[in-house]
Design an enzyme around this catalytic site. Structure first.
Site, PDB file in Angstrom:
ATOM      1  N   GLU A   2      31.454 -48.678 -66.883  1.00 35.15           N
ATOM      2  CA  GLU A   2      32.784 -48.120 -67.173  1.00 35.15           C
ATOM      3  C   GLU A   2      32.836 -47.471 -68.555  1.00 35.15           C
ATOM      4  O   GLU A   2      32.724 -48.174 -69.562  1.00 35.15           O
ATOM      5  CB  GLU A   2      33.819 -49.253 -67.099  1.00 35.15           C
ATOM      6  N   GLU A  32      44.447 -52.290 -62.889  1.00 34.31           N
ATOM      7  CA  GLU A  32      44.105 -53.001 -64.126  1.00 34.31           C
ATOM      8  C   GLU A  32      45.129 -52.528 -65.163  1.00 34.31           C
ATOM      9  O   GLU A  32      44.880 -51.600 -65.936  1.00 34.31           O
ATOM     10  CB  GLU A  32      42.681 -52.684 -64.565  1.00 34.31           C
TER      11      GLU A  32
HETATM   12  C1  LER Z   1      38.660 -52.554 -70.893  1.00 33.56           C
HETATM   13  O1  LER Z   1      39.539 -51.725 -71.564  1.00 33.56           O
HETATM   14  C2  LER Z   1      38.598 -52.195 -69.473  1.00 33.56           C
HETATM   15  O2  LER Z   1      39.093 -51.174 -69.046  1.00 33.56           O
HETATM   16  C3  LER Z   1      37.907 -53.126 -68.596  1.00 33.56           C
HETATM   17  O3  LER Z   1      37.920 -52.687 -67.286  1.00 33.56           O
HETATM   18  C4  LER Z   1      36.504 -53.317 -69.143  1.00 33.56           C
HETATM   19  O4  LER Z   1      35.946 -54.535 -68.908  1.00 33.56           O
HETATM   20 MN    MN Z   2      39.162 -50.690 -66.929  1.00 31.43          MN
END
Ligand code: LER
Ligand code: MN
Length: 274
Positions: A157, A251
């Site tokens: 990521e 998220e």
């Molecule tokens: C952190 O900002 C993030 O986006 C997570 O998905 C990374 O572990």
């Molecule tokens: Mn993330």
């Protein structure tokens, strides 16, 4: 990736991650019950470690609630234990790799990929970028074939500049993954980070093509999609055009509160994929 563009929601089991972009934080049982009652088909879990999880219990709860496991985060290795794959100390790099390997195995047995986000670390003072990339390469050449045994990729990521100076953009991340021997690393496209770092979120997705492996659907302010100012229709059109058939995982911050964020995140995916 079992269904085209399905919604998922984040569940954190790590007390130290409070304040982070995790919607459900009330323990595994309650969080999975909430995810299912809101209508999510899948959850993305952020565990303290592989050892902290009970595989049978997690499988049982996923079954009870008819949920799939979309992905599993490894960031607690950094948040709790200060491990990262580019630490100048070889002992810490080794522990970081083992920590991630544990989650690759745990998630893999449930058919889900592990995410390498904050565990990438950063190019520290006194370390060259080439050296940091070499350390990342060594780790991924082990972790990605390991994930392949379960039929899942490892997800790498790119993060925004305030979290790392290693992988912040899709282009440089693709250049790196294409330089590896393993073909089993895919990109995690997090719209919150991309909104800061990319010229165009949709162009970056198109350039990644079939290398998009997972999506964090978060708005400009890291709230649920629709509560900030990213126009998501072109983003979803780009994902469809590249043939992405994975999760749009919320998220996001639990704002205005966890229940409202969850409802909004699901409503946004439904509207965008109708
Ligand atoms: C952190 O900002 C993030 O986006 C997570 O998905 C990374 O572990
Ligand atoms: Mn993330």
């Amino acid at each position: 990736m079992n269904s085209p563009l399905a919604a998922a929601i984040t569940v954190s089991l790590v007390p130290e991650s409070r304040g982070g972009p995790f919607v459900l934080t009330d323990g595994l049982e309650s969080s999975l019950a909430t995810a299912a009652s809101v209508g999510f088909p899948a959850v993305e879990i952020f565990p303290p470690s592989a050892e902290a999880l009970d595989a049978r219990e997690l499988k049982r709860l996923l079954g009870v609630h008819g949920l799939s496991l979309a992905a599993m985060g490894t960031g607690a290795g950094w948040v709790v234990q200060k491990l990262r794959l580019t630490d100048p100390d070889p002992a810490i790099r080794g522990r970081a790799r083992n920590f991630i390997a544990g989650i690759v195995d745990f998630a893999g047995k449930l058919g889900a990929p592990a995410i390498i986000g904050s565990m990438q670390g950063r190019v520290e003072a006194g370390v060259t970028r080439a050296q940091a990339l070499a350390w990342m390469g060594e780790a991924l050449e082990q972790l990605a074939p390991r994930a392949h045994e379960y039929g899942v990729p490892v997800l790498l990521e790119p993060l925004n500049r305030y979290e790392t100076n290693l992988f912040t953009q899709v282009a440089e991340t693709l250049e790196f993954t294409r330089s590896l021997r393993t073909r089993n690393v895919r990109l995690l496209c997090d719209c919150f980070h991309m909104n800061i770092e990319e010229v165009s979120i949709e162009s970056a997705i198109r350039s990644a093509g079939d290398q998009v492996g997972h999506v964090h659907l978060a708005d400009s302010n890291r709230r649920a999609a629709g509560l900030g100012h990213i126009p998501f229709a072109p983003v979803v059109a780009a994902l469809r055009d590249v043939g992405y058939r994975g999760y749009l995982s919320a998220e996001v911050l639990p704002l205005p509160d966890a229940a409202a964020a969850a409802r909004q995140a699901l409503a946004a995916v439904r509207a965008l994929t109708a």
